[in-house]
Design a protein around this motif. Structure first.
Motif: not given
Ligand code: NAP
Length: 246
Positions: A189-194
């Motif tokens: 889980a990464t802080r991106t738009a997706m």
């Protein structure tokens, strides 16, 4: 671990934002010339500015991965200009929709499969001969825990990520006796738009920044990689071996 990528040529798809943007930036900082692909010209130009500010160089290639002829043309252009490719980071992806499988619209399902799976296969087909011309070709294919967890309502995305992992492992088997090393990586889980699209109620500040995730991924393109066909995961900004859920 720092990796010296001087004189290496690297393709990164999905380089206009998120994990792909920061992976491209880290590759360039390590000395690679980055061929940055995505549709959004503004995002690619922002990346180009950041790369130049860091003393690196990039070639911007704005196109839609749904355009299979454009993927073929990319390989041909790289051959003409550089004669080889050292690094492929197949990162671009779409989530589609979070929905019960039976409610997914055909066009959404097909888009997820086209961008996440068919385009990855087409990219492999387009650049494999170029990676073979490198003395130490490296390919990193972005996967997801969704490939294994098969969480309810994530059907198209989960199926697409299981498919790209299968492609990566198959390709690794086929090329085992060559210098090419292929890895799948679940960035977590990464802080991106997706991620924001998938989890709109989540506080993004609780998630790792894509810059740190990218830094964890970079060693996979380095000269010390010996294994091929493995799946890694990024957890707490570190690369670790994947373990199947029980
Ligand atoms: P993101 O921020 O949404 O970025 C996706 C990238 O893919 C963008 O640069 C986008 O560029 C590109 N892209 C999408 N559709 C495209 C198309 N039709 N043609 C060309 N490029 C296209 O996503 P991210 O979170 O960084 O995800 C990167 C990878 O990590 C994906 O494969 C994703 O499945 C995987 N992953 C992410 C997470 C997470 O929590 N973020 C977790 C597990 C796995 P344009 O829109 O400019 O074309």
């Amino acid at each position: 671990m720092s990796v010296n990528l001087k004189d290496k040529i690297a393709v990164v798809t999905g380089a206009s934002r998120g994990i792909g943007y920061f992976t491209a930036l880290e590759l360039a900082k390590a000395g690679a010339h980055v061929i940055a692909c995505a549709r959004t010209v503004g995002g690619l130009e922002e990346l180009d500015d950041a790369i130049k500010a860091a003393g690196g160089s990039a070639t911007l290639v704005p196109f839609d991965l749904a355009d299979m002829n454009a993927i073929d043309a990319l390989g041909a252009s790289i051959f003409e200009r550089w004669g080889k490719l050292d690094i492929l980071v197949a990162n671009a992806g779409v989530l589609g929709v979070i929905s019960p499988i039976g409610h997914v619209e055909a066009k959404v399902f097909e888009k997820v499969m086209t961008v996440n799976v068919t385009a990855t296969w087409r990219l492999i087909r387009s650049v494999e001969p170029l990676l073979m011309r490198s003395e130490a070709g490296r390919a990193v294919i972005l996967s997801s825990a969704a490939a294994h967890r098969c969480r309810p309502f994530w059907g198209p995305y989960s199926a697409s990520k299981a498919a790209v992992e299968a492609l990566a492992r198959t390709w690794a088997g086929e090329t085992q006796s060559t210098p090419l090393r292929i890895t799948s990586v679940d960035p977590g889980a990464t802080r991106t738009a997706m991620r924001a699209q998938a989890m709109p109620g989540e506080d993004p500040d609780t998630l790792p920044h894509p810059r740190d995730v990218a830094k964890a991924i970079i060693p996979l393109v380095g000269p010390n990689v010996t294994e091929t066909g493995k799946l890694f995961v990024v957890r707490e900004n570190k690369l670790v071996d994947y373990r199947m859920p029980e």
